[in-house]
Write a protein that holds these residues in place. Sequence first.
Motif, PDB file in Angstrom:
ATOM      1  N   LYS A  19       5.179  -9.060  -0.925  1.00 20.20           N
ATOM      2  CA  LYS A  19       4.033  -8.227  -1.284  1.00 20.20           C
ATOM      3  C   LYS A  19       4.384  -7.164  -2.315  1.00 20.20           C
ATOM      4  N   GLY A  20       5.606  -7.218  -2.833  1.00 12.53           N
ATOM      5  CA  GLY A  20       6.017  -6.201  -3.789  1.00 12.53           C
ATOM      6  C   GLY A  20       6.397  -4.894  -3.149  1.00 12.53           C
ATOM      7  N   LEU A  21       6.606  -4.891  -1.831  1.00 18.45           N
ATOM      8  CA  LEU A  21       6.984  -3.674  -1.108  1.00 18.45           C
ATOM      9  C   LEU A  21       8.504  -3.635  -1.001  1.00 18.45           C
ATOM     10  N   VAL A  22       9.117  -2.665  -1.677  1.00 16.04           N
ATOM     11  CA  VAL A  22      10.570  -2.652  -1.834  1.00 16.04           C
ATOM     12  C   VAL A  22      11.225  -1.837  -0.729  1.00 16.04           C
ATOM     13  N   LEU A  23      12.208  -2.442  -0.096  1.00 14.02           N
ATOM     14  CA  LEU A  23      13.011  -1.802   0.948  1.00 14.02           C
ATOM     15  C   LEU A  23      14.474  -1.900   0.543  1.00 14.02           C
ATOM     16  N   ASN A  24      15.058  -0.784   0.163  1.00 13.25           N
ATOM     17  CA  ASN A  24      16.465  -0.730  -0.197  1.00 13.25           C
ATOM     18  C   ASN A  24      17.248   0.027   0.869  1.00 13.25           C
ATOM     19  N   LEU A  25      18.491  -0.372   1.071  1.00 21.39           N
ATOM     20  CA  LEU A  25      19.366   0.271   2.045  1.00 21.39           C
ATOM     21  C   LEU A  25      20.450   1.061   1.310  1.00 21.39           C
ATOM     22  N   VAL A  26      20.838   2.163   1.896  1.00 20.92           N
ATOM     23  CA  VAL A  26      21.874   3.019   1.310  1.00 20.92           C
ATOM     24  C   VAL A  26      23.063   3.084   2.248  1.00 20.92           C
ATOM     25  N   PHE A  27      24.234   2.745   1.722  1.00 21.04           N
ATOM     26  CA  PHE A  27      25.488   2.777   2.473  1.00 21.04           C
ATOM     27  C   PHE A  27      26.310   3.983   2.056  1.00 21.04           C
ATOM     28  N   ASN A  28      26.770   4.746   3.023  1.00 25.40           N
ATOM     29  CA  ASN A  28      27.749   5.811   2.806  1.00 25.40           C
ATOM     30  C   ASN A  28      28.964   5.530   3.672  1.00 25.40           C
ATOM     31  N   PRO A  29      30.182   5.673   3.138  1.00 24.22           N
ATOM     32  CA  PRO A  29      31.370   5.485   3.966  1.00 24.22           C
ATOM     33  C   PRO A  29      31.371   6.452   5.153  1.00 24.22           C
ATOM     34  N   SER A  30      32.040   6.053   6.218  1.00 24.32           N
ATOM     35  CA  SER A  30      32.072   6.877   7.428  1.00 24.32           C
ATOM     36  C   SER A  30      33.181   7.916   7.403  1.00 24.32           C
ATOM     37  N   GLY A  31      33.986   7.911   6.357  1.00 18.24           N
ATOM     38  CA  GLY A  31      35.090   8.861   6.291  1.00 18.24           C
ATOM     39  C   GLY A  31      35.480   9.174   4.860  1.00 18.24           C
ATOM     40  N   ALA A  32      36.716   9.644   4.688  1.00 18.62           N
ATOM     41  CA  ALA A  32      37.199  10.107   3.389  1.00 18.62           C
ATOM     42  C   ALA A  32      37.770   8.956   2.578  1.00 18.62           C
ATOM     43  N   PHE A  33      36.926   7.989   2.274  1.00 18.77           N
ATOM     44  CA  PHE A  33      37.344   6.861   1.445  1.00 18.77           C
ATOM     45  C   PHE A  33      36.163   6.406   0.608  1.00 18.77           C
ATOM     46  N   LEU A  34      36.451   5.610  -0.414  1.00 15.34           N
ATOM     47  CA  LEU A  34      35.430   5.163  -1.346  1.00 15.34           C
ATOM     48  C   LEU A  34      34.698   3.940  -0.808  1.00 15.34           C
ATOM     49  N   PRO A  35      33.464   3.722  -1.223  1.00 10.70           N
ATOM     50  CA  PRO A  35      32.731   2.545  -0.759  1.00 10.70           C
ATOM     51  C   PRO A  35      33.328   1.268  -1.333  1.00 10.70           C
ATOM     52  N   PRO A  36      33.142   0.146  -0.648  1.00 12.26           N
ATOM     53  CA  PRO A  36      33.623  -1.137  -1.168  1.00 12.26           C
ATOM     54  C   PRO A  36      32.727  -1.634  -2.294  1.00 12.26           C
ATOM     55  N   ASP A  37      33.066  -2.790  -2.836  1.00  8.40           N
ATOM     56  CA  ASP A  37      32.269  -3.397  -3.892  1.00  8.40           C
ATOM     57  C   ASP A  37      30.820  -3.587  -3.434  1.00  8.40           C
ATOM     58  N   GLN A  38      29.888  -3.103  -4.247  1.00  6.12           N
ATOM     59  CA  GLN A  38      28.487  -3.100  -3.837  1.00  6.12           C
ATOM     60  C   GLN A  38      27.921  -4.501  -3.671  1.00  6.12           C
ATOM     61  N   GLY A  39      28.275  -5.405  -4.575  1.00  4.33           N
ATOM     62  CA  GLY A  39      27.770  -6.766  -4.478  1.00  4.33           C
ATOM     63  C   GLY A  39      28.233  -7.465  -3.212  1.00  4.33           C
ATOM     64  N   ALA A  40      29.516  -7.333  -2.903  1.00  6.39           N
ATOM     65  CA  ALA A  40      30.056  -7.946  -1.697  1.00  6.39           C
ATOM     66  C   ALA A  40      29.448  -7.317  -0.451  1.00  6.39           C
ATOM     67  N   LEU A  41      29.272  -6.000  -0.488  1.00  7.73           N
ATOM     68  CA  LEU A  41      28.679  -5.293   0.648  1.00  7.73           C
ATOM     69  C   LEU A  41      27.248  -5.761   0.880  1.00  7.73           C
ATOM     70  N   GLU A  42      26.501  -5.931  -0.189  1.00  8.35           N
ATOM     71  CA  GLU A  42      25.113  -6.380  -0.049  1.00  8.35           C
ATOM     72  C   GLU A  42      25.048  -7.764   0.575  1.00  8.35           C
ATOM     73  N   ARG A  43      25.921  -8.652   0.170  1.00  3.72           N
ATOM     74  CA  ARG A  43      25.943 -10.007   0.759  1.00  3.72           C
ATOM     75  C   ARG A  43      26.280  -9.946   2.246  1.00  3.72           C
ATOM     76  N   GLU A  44      27.215  -9.068   2.593  1.00  2.77           N
ATOM     77  CA  GLU A  44      27.604  -8.912   3.995  1.00  2.77           C
ATOM     78  C   GLU A  44      26.455  -8.357   4.828  1.00  2.77           C
ATOM     79  N   TYR A  45      25.812  -7.315   4.333  1.00  4.81           N
ATOM     80  CA  TYR A  45      24.646  -6.737   5.017  1.00  4.81           C
ATOM     81  C   TYR A  45      23.546  -7.776   5.179  1.00  4.81           C
ATOM     82  N   ARG A  46      23.277  -8.513   4.113  1.00  8.30           N
ATOM     83  CA  ARG A  46      22.182  -9.475   4.137  1.00  8.30           C
ATOM     84  C   ARG A  46      22.415 -10.536   5.218  1.00  8.30           C
TER      85      ARG A  46
END
Length: 328
Positions: A183-210
């Motif tokens: 329906k064109g209704l966009v739902l995006n998710l936001v990932f923040n690391p749980s500690g003092a480290f950098l986020p992983p690769d966004q593309g790989a993370l999105e596939r994992e979440y999906r």
Amino acid sequence: MPGTSEQAQAVMDSFPPFYERTDEATRRTHERLDVLQVNVGRLCNLACRHCHMDAGPARTEVMARETLQQCLDVAAGRGFKTLDLTGGAPEMNPDFEWLIREGAARGLDIIVRSNLVVLLDEPYRHLPEVFAELGVTVFASLPHYTAKPVEKQRGANTFDGVIAMLQKLNALGYGASEGAGGKGLVLNLVFNPSGAFLPPDQGALEREYRAKLAEDYGIVFDHVFAIANNPLGRFGNLLHKTGNLERYMGKLVGAFNPDTVPAMMCRSQLSVGWDGALYDCDFNQAAGLPCRNGLTIADLAADPTLPLQRDIAFGNHCYACCAGAGSS
């Protein structure tokens, strides 16, 4: 600076100035700005560990109707395409529904950044239907697809509520905007690391979440955005208290990617604080670092000839936006 202790700020300032990593072109915004991001208040139903705004249930700062009206006038009158609403929990501003209806009526694309848990509370339970009616884009904070890391950041009994609300948004047509029947209704998710480290690769993370969210809960969404935690506010003070701030800043500085600088969000947007003060971005707002031109949203509303283009104010927290693949 507000929201970050003097000792923590001193640690951050001990690193090479971020300003020196930019050039003349990237030290100014674009002439035309696309996004007016409005922090409608610091009040929140949660007190997340990674919150750079130090938002929570005890905060009393809430944007007044008059200032909201000025934001609408500037957004619609100065060529902005998007009204991006954040907080705290933006839904808790008493004029929130009025704001999104007025913004949509003026032809603005509306983004709401939500923790979703707030939508389970009685005053806000009808808002998902309002979002769908108006075509609001929802950016939902989901630090992980399992309960333990989510509740470590956000508090006990928050994960199930987020999952339930994601499922409700799906039932309303959210999350399948690019697929058959969307329906064109966009739902995006936001990932923040749980500690003092950098986020992983966004593309790989999105596939994992999906894969995980579909398999375990039948949830679909459009995209995942991986955002590095900014060393400000509650998160910055926690890093300093536990002796991790210097190490974390070292990671951010060491991962600096010059290719991300031209696309920094501060170059194409304007951020409005709950009191009408103007900032280059939400992080500068948390750092208490206003726009260098000294203007307010009231000034822009009163004088449409004032230029939107401006020199950008930088601090060393800006390294978080330009580490790795960038967080803009």
